[in-house]
Structures are given as C-alpha cells and as structure tokens.
Design an enzyme around this catalytic site. Structure first.
Site, PDB file in Angstrom:
ATOM      1  N   LYS A  50       0.836  -1.206   0.000  1.00 14.69           N
ATOM      2  CA  LYS A  50       0.000   0.000   0.000  1.00 14.69           C
ATOM      3  C   LYS A  50       0.871   1.256   0.000  1.00 14.69           C
ATOM      4  CE  LYS A  50      -3.700  -2.501   2.260  1.00 14.69           C
ATOM      5  NZ  LYS A  50      -4.171  -2.971   3.569  1.00 14.69           N
ATOM      6  N   GLN A  94      -3.547  -1.936  10.877  1.00 12.34           N
ATOM      7  CA  GLN A  94      -3.507  -3.285  10.309  1.00 12.34           C
ATOM      8  C   GLN A  94      -4.008  -4.271  11.375  1.00 12.34           C
ATOM      9  OE1 GLN A  94      -2.504  -3.320   7.060  1.00 12.34           O
ATOM     10  NE2 GLN A  94      -2.998  -5.475   6.858  1.00 12.34           N
ATOM     11  N   ASP A 116     -10.205   2.527   5.751  1.00 10.73           N
ATOM     12  CA  ASP A 116     -10.627   1.131   5.643  1.00 10.73           C
ATOM     13  C   ASP A 116     -12.148   1.016   5.570  1.00 10.73           C
ATOM     14  OD1 ASP A 116      -8.835  -0.903   5.322  1.00 10.73           O
ATOM     15  OD2 ASP A 116      -8.384  -1.128   7.459  1.00 10.73           O
TER      16      ASP A 116
END
Ligand code: NAP
Length: 279
Positions: A50, A94, A116
């Site tokens: 990413k 994460q 997200d």
C-alpha cells in the site's frame, strides 16, 4: 466458452493514473498513516504494497510500528494523536493485532480518516445509502465490475462469506447498485444451488477451490476474493476451471487483491479532499 479475465493489474494501473492526476492538481500532499503492532510478515507485506502504491500516486505515507505486547491503551492513544493531527488524512490500523480489541480500535478512528471504511459510522452510511468511506476490497470488486461492463442493476448477486471486512459490505454495495443480493455462509444449505442462481458471484471465504465449475451459472461474472497459500502458491476460492463456464472471472493472483490496494489509496485522496477541500 472462456471467461473474460478481469485484470486487476490493468484496472489498478488505470486507477493509479487517474489518482496521480488528481493528486498533482492539489496544492497539498495527502498523507496516509499505517499502524502495525508486532512483526507479522503478512501484515508488513500488505502495508509495504500500500505504501508503494501511495508513493506512486504522490501520496505521502508513514508507518508506525508498535512492538508486540503493546497494550490497548497505548494503541488508542496513538490513534487519538493521529485523529488530531491535521497533516494526517487517512489512518489504517492493520488488524487483527495480537492482544488488541479490534472493535474498540475501529471505533476510535475518526470516521473522516477511516480509509478502511470499517468504522460503525461509515458502515451505517453504506447501509443507509449516504456518502462515506467504503471498505477497500468491496470497492475494488465494484470497480472491476464497472471496468469490464458487468451489468449489476437487476442482476442476481450471490456473495459467499459474511465478514464485516468483505462479505457484508460487498453485499451492501451490490444492493446499492440495484442487484438482488443473497448472502451465503458456512451454514447455508446446498451452497451450489444458491450460487448457480448468480449472475454475479463473489467468493470471500478463504477455502481454496470452494467454487467449482458446476456451481457457476454459464456466463456469470465471478469475483474471487478468497486468498490462501497452498504449497507456497497463492490460490483463490474459485477453481480455475470456472473460466470455462463463467462470462467474466478475476484471476488469482492479479485480480481483487491489487484493486484492494488501489482503493485504499483512492480512499485516502477522497478523505483528504473531503476534509481539506479540493486544493
Ligand atoms: P472471514 O472473516 O474468515 O470470513 C469467511 C466467511 O466465509 C465467513 O462468513 C464464513 O461463514 C464463510 N465460510 C466459511 N466456510 C464456508 C463454506 N464452506 N461455505 C460457505 N461459506 C463459508 O474472512 P474475510 O476476512 O471475509 O476474508 C475472506 C477471504 O478473503 C480470506 O481468504 C482473506 O484472506 C481474503 N481477503 C482477500 C482480500 C483481497 O484483497 N483479495 C482482502 C481481504 C480478505 P460463517 O460466517 O458462517 O463462519
């Protein structure tokens, strides 16, 4: 018949080009901050991919790595700091992380920086049809469908998997595009009978080869989200022989995963512009 492959490399490359142009027109540099706990190699890999794509489009990124054993309070304090930092446009923690209460962390992220799309406010916006940040993997599925002209309005869609991360949001997004949506899961009776109804089939389970050719309606669009490692190779939920039956199919690898990464970066730009204005 051989399915049209919905090429994630090609489609994400196009997204990158579009985002690069948009970022270049801004008078500020959007910034994405990743938070990782511990040294899980898979998490580190996802964050790196990413970061690389963010750099390609001109978005700044940084990764805060907290040592394994970091407590909930310490992680929440870091998130609070990032929420308050005007330079940070997107926050991506994460998850799962060892010893961390996922739901509480997701709740703590400012919904305006939740790239997200998993904060309850953004989940509520999705299901009530309001603008908001949408989860990346489902956005990638929809973007591929659009790129390859897969008809969604009025289509029968079946999503296999009901997680908050993939199954539920992709179902909500297909519904918002006027598909008639069924969500299947581990308790679904006669899965094959359900999936054979699908004009659009999304497999988000994590069981290699779960979807076989006899489970697919001829001509259907099949999106393989599941991702497993078998003998060192990455394989999806969909048996490759499905290509002989389907009308469209995402390759694995090279399909939905690459689009996920692109959509995280797209969300960061959208979050930046929404918060700071178009530049
Ligand atoms: P998850 O939370 O484990 O959810 C898996 C879902 O599959 C659950 O809803 C489960 O049903 C259902 N399921 C399990 N066995 C089944 C069966 N035999 N028949 C039908 N349904 C079954 O996983 P996730 O986070 O949604 O991720 C799903 C997969 O996608 C994983 O392989 C993950 O690695 C991958 N993934 C890929 C990307 C990408 O970019 N391509 C992004 C994220 C995740 P129950 O709810 O009844 O248990």
């Amino acid at each position: 018949m051989s399915a049209t492959l919905m090429d994630g490399r090609l489609a994400s490359g196009e997204v990158v080009l579009r985002l690069s142009r948009q970022v270049a027109a801004l008078d500020f540099t959007p910034k994405l901050t990743f938070v990782r706990v511990g040294e899980d190699p898979a998490s580190a890999y996802y964050v790196r991919s990413k970061e690389r794509l963010a750099a390609k489009v001109g978005i700044a990124s940084e990764t805060r790595v907290l040592p394994e054993g970091t407590g909930q309070a310490e992680l929440l304090a870091l998130v609070e700091g990032l929420n308050a930092d005007p330079e940070v446009d997107g926050i991506l923690v994460q998850l799962p992380a060892p010893g961390i209460d996922e739901a509480e962390v997701l709740n703590a992220i400012d919904p305006a920086k939740d790239v997200d799309g998993l904060h309850p406010v953004n989940v509520g916006r999705l299901w009530s049809g309001r603008p908001g940040l949408r989860p990346a993997t489902p956005s990638g599925v929809l973007a591929l469908a659009d790129r390859y002209d897969v008809p969604l309005s009025g289509a029968r869609a079946v999503v296999v998997g009901r997680s908050n991360l993939v199954g539920k949001p992709v179902a909500g997004m297909l519904l918002a595009r006027d598909a008639t949506v069924t969500i299947a899961h581990s308790r679904t009776r006669d899965l094959a009978e359900v999936t054979r109804e699908a004009d659009v089939l999304v497999a988000a389970v994590g069981r290699p080869g779960l979807v076989t050719a006899d489970m697919v309606k001829p001509g259907a669009a099949v999106f393989d989200v599941g991702l497993s490692r078998v003998d060192g190779k990455i394989v999806g939920d969909v048996d490759p022989a499905v290509a002989d039956v389907a009308g469209w199919l995402t390759p694995m690898p090279g399909g939905t995963g690459l689009m996920t990464v692109a959509m995280v970066v797209a969300n960061t730009l959208a979050a930046a512009v929404a918060r700071r204005g178009g530049g």
